[in-house]
Design a protein around this motif. Structure first.
Motif, PDB file in Angstrom:
ATOM      1  N   THR A   1      -0.667  -3.343   3.538  1.00 55.06           N
ATOM      2  CA  THR A   1      -0.485  -2.039   2.920  1.00 55.06           C
ATOM      3  C   THR A   1       0.943  -1.592   3.195  1.00 55.06           C
ATOM      4  O   THR A   1       1.658  -2.217   3.974  1.00 55.06           O
TER       5      THR A   1
ATOM      6  N   ASN B   1     -15.708  -4.246   6.657  1.00 57.00           N
ATOM      7  CA  ASN B   1     -14.239  -4.251   6.681  1.00 57.00           C
ATOM      8  C   ASN B   1     -13.650  -2.843   6.656  1.00 57.00           C
ATOM      9  O   ASN B   1     -12.460  -2.662   6.881  1.00 57.00           O
ATOM     10  N   ALA B   2     -14.503  -1.829   6.421  1.00 60.80           N
ATOM     11  CA  ALA B   2     -14.023  -0.439   6.452  1.00 60.80           C
ATOM     12  C   ALA B   2     -13.838   0.056   7.882  1.00 60.80           C
ATOM     13  O   ALA B   2     -13.124   1.043   8.110  1.00 60.80           O
TER      14      ALA B   2
ATOM     15  N   TYR C   1       0.144  -3.314   8.901  1.00 61.19           N
ATOM     16  CA  TYR C   1      -1.232  -3.801   8.850  1.00 61.19           C
ATOM     17  C   TYR C   1      -2.102  -3.056   9.849  1.00 61.19           C
ATOM     18  O   TYR C   1      -3.154  -3.516  10.254  1.00 61.19           O
ATOM     19  N   GLU C   2      -1.679  -1.854  10.227  1.00 60.15           N
ATOM     20  CA  GLU C   2      -2.500  -1.068  11.134  1.00 60.15           C
ATOM     21  C   GLU C   2      -3.552  -0.266  10.373  1.00 60.15           C
ATOM     22  O   GLU C   2      -4.514   0.208  10.964  1.00 60.15           O
ATOM     23  N   VAL C   3      -3.386  -0.086   9.069  1.00 65.65           N
ATOM     24  CA  VAL C   3      -4.345   0.719   8.322  1.00 65.65           C
ATOM     25  C   VAL C   3      -4.989  -0.064   7.191  1.00 65.65           C
ATOM     26  O   VAL C   3      -5.728   0.487   6.399  1.00 65.65           O
ATOM     27  N   GLY C   4      -4.738  -1.348   7.085  1.00 64.56           N
ATOM     28  CA  GLY C   4      -5.338  -2.158   6.039  1.00 64.56           C
ATOM     29  C   GLY C   4      -6.771  -2.535   6.381  1.00 64.56           C
ATOM     30  O   GLY C   4      -7.238  -2.368   7.494  1.00 64.56           O
ATOM     31  N   ARG C   5      -7.484  -3.029   5.390  1.00 64.00           N
ATOM     32  CA  ARG C   5      -8.838  -3.508   5.625  1.00 64.00           C
ATOM     33  C   ARG C   5      -8.781  -4.913   6.212  1.00 64.00           C
ATOM     34  O   ARG C   5      -7.851  -5.665   5.956  1.00 64.00           O
ATOM     35  N   SER C   6      -9.799  -5.251   6.990  1.00 62.53           N
ATOM     36  CA  SER C   6      -9.835  -6.571   7.609  1.00 62.53           C
ATOM     37  C   SER C   6     -10.426  -7.571   6.629  1.00 62.53           C
ATOM     38  O   SER C   6     -11.625  -7.571   6.368  1.00 62.53           O
TER      39      SER C   6
ATOM     40  N   THR D   1      -5.676  -9.099   8.328  1.00 61.68           N
ATOM     41  CA  THR D   1      -5.642  -7.871   7.529  1.00 61.68           C
ATOM     42  C   THR D   1      -4.847  -8.043   6.246  1.00 61.68           C
ATOM     43  O   THR D   1      -3.932  -8.863   6.167  1.00 61.68           O
TER      44      THR D   1
ATOM     45  N   VAL E   1     -10.323   0.430   8.936  1.00 61.30           N
ATOM     46  CA  VAL E   1      -9.650   1.554   8.272  1.00 61.30           C
ATOM     47  C   VAL E   1     -10.017   2.868   8.957  1.00 61.30           C
ATOM     48  O   VAL E   1      -9.164   3.718   9.225  1.00 61.30           O
ATOM     49  N   PHE E   2     -11.301   3.022   9.279  1.00 60.93           N
ATOM     50  CA  PHE E   2     -11.780   4.280   9.868  1.00 60.93           C
ATOM     51  C   PHE E   2     -11.276   4.497  11.296  1.00 60.93           C
ATOM     52  O   PHE E   2     -10.945   5.618  11.671  1.00 60.93           O
TER      53      PHE E   2
END
Length: 293
Positions: free
Chosen positions: A56, A108-109, A66-71, A53, A112-113
């Motif tokens: 953020t 990669n979204a 890195y729990e809400v970043g894009r992969s 990831t 995030v979702f």
């Protein structure tokens, strides 16, 4: 009367020598011993999703998360113990897919979702593969691991230069065989500003993954294992327990690089409402899954 204690001491010395020899063979020359004598290896087939990831920052604490970043990196790893084979399918982050519960967009979204659960479901839907475990790695952890190992040798295929101050990314690598530091390794696996784009970056990620696996199999890495485990606990999140993670790492370390097959999600580049995307070749993907998974 003195012979018995001497015999016991000699027997103890022999047992210690054999034990040390057995441990050494398992750690540094596993190919030389039978499978049933090997220590801590995966014994059943497993599919593991590996995500790298981007970084953020929490708006309140300022700390990286890195729990809400894009992969940035998506790999589906399949291990077959009977064939001693490791297959890795790299999935371009711009792959155009349907994210369950949402809509068609770049894969990669998904992270995030809906975090790792939605990422796993999305990858499972497009491949038809049941995912058993997952590993999430952040960039900082990877950099620290490389530095702890004293660098990782890589044959850089060409000069690479790119600067992105917003992401604190400064890439300046020269062509040739060299030992990359953590910062340089980050640049090498993230560089995609050339004609090959994300597909070229995937090839570099796979190349680096093999070099890192080889570096982790050295005696020097073994003696640093307590520090490596500490890094893992701080920078890697996984559904694997610590024991399972060590077994997984040991299995990778014992594998011959020739037994690691790497491939990329087949498709073609295109453009649509989501921007620059990778359109999946479904027929070729089915063939790859049937043959390697």
């Amino acid at each position: 009367m003195k012979r018995r204690p001497d015999f016991l001491r000699l027997s103890a010395v022999i047992i210690v020598i054999l034990g040390v020899g057995y441990l050494y063979q398992n750690l540094f020359s596993p190919k030389s011993i039978p499978d049933f004598l090997k220590l801590a290896v995966i014994e059943t087939p497993e599919n593991i999703l590996i995500l790298g990831t981007d970084i953020t920052f929490d708006s309140e604490t300022g700390r990286s998360t890195y729990e809400v970043g894009r992969s940035d990196t998506i790999m589906l790893l399949h291990y077959e113990p009977l064939r001693r084979r490791i297959n890795i399918l790299s999935i371009p982050r711009d792959s155009y897919v349907e994210i369950p519960g949402y809509y068609y967009t770049k894969i990669n979204a998904a992270f995030v979702f809906g975090g790792i659960d939605l990422a796993k479901k999305t990858v499972s839907n497009i491949t038809g593969v049941k995912i058993d475990k997952h590993i999430i790695i952040n960039t900082q952890g990877l950099k620290k691991l490389v530095d702890l190992l004293g660098g990782v040798p890589v044959d850089v295929e060409k000069d690479m230069y790119y600067v992105d101050r917003a992401q604190d990314l400064h890439i300046n690598l020269k062509k040739g065989c060299q030992k990359l530091s953590g910062k340089q390794a980050e640049g090498y696996i993230r560089f995609r500003h050339d004609a090959e784009g994300d597909i070229g970056r995937i090839a570099r990620q796979q190349n680096f993954f093999k070099s890192l696996t080889k570096s982790l199999s050295t005696p020097q890495a073994f003696f640093k294992s307590p520090f490596i485990i500490g890094l893992i606990l701080k920078n890697i999140k996984s559904s694997l327990s610590l024991k399972e993670f060590i077994i997984f790492a040991n299995t990778m370390r014992q594998s011959n690089l020739n037994e690691i097959n790497t491939m990329s999600l087949p498709g073609i580049p295109s453009n649509n409402e989501a921007g620059s995307v990778w359109l999946i070749d479904q027929n070729e993907l089915k063939r790859i899954i049937s043959e390697y998974f």
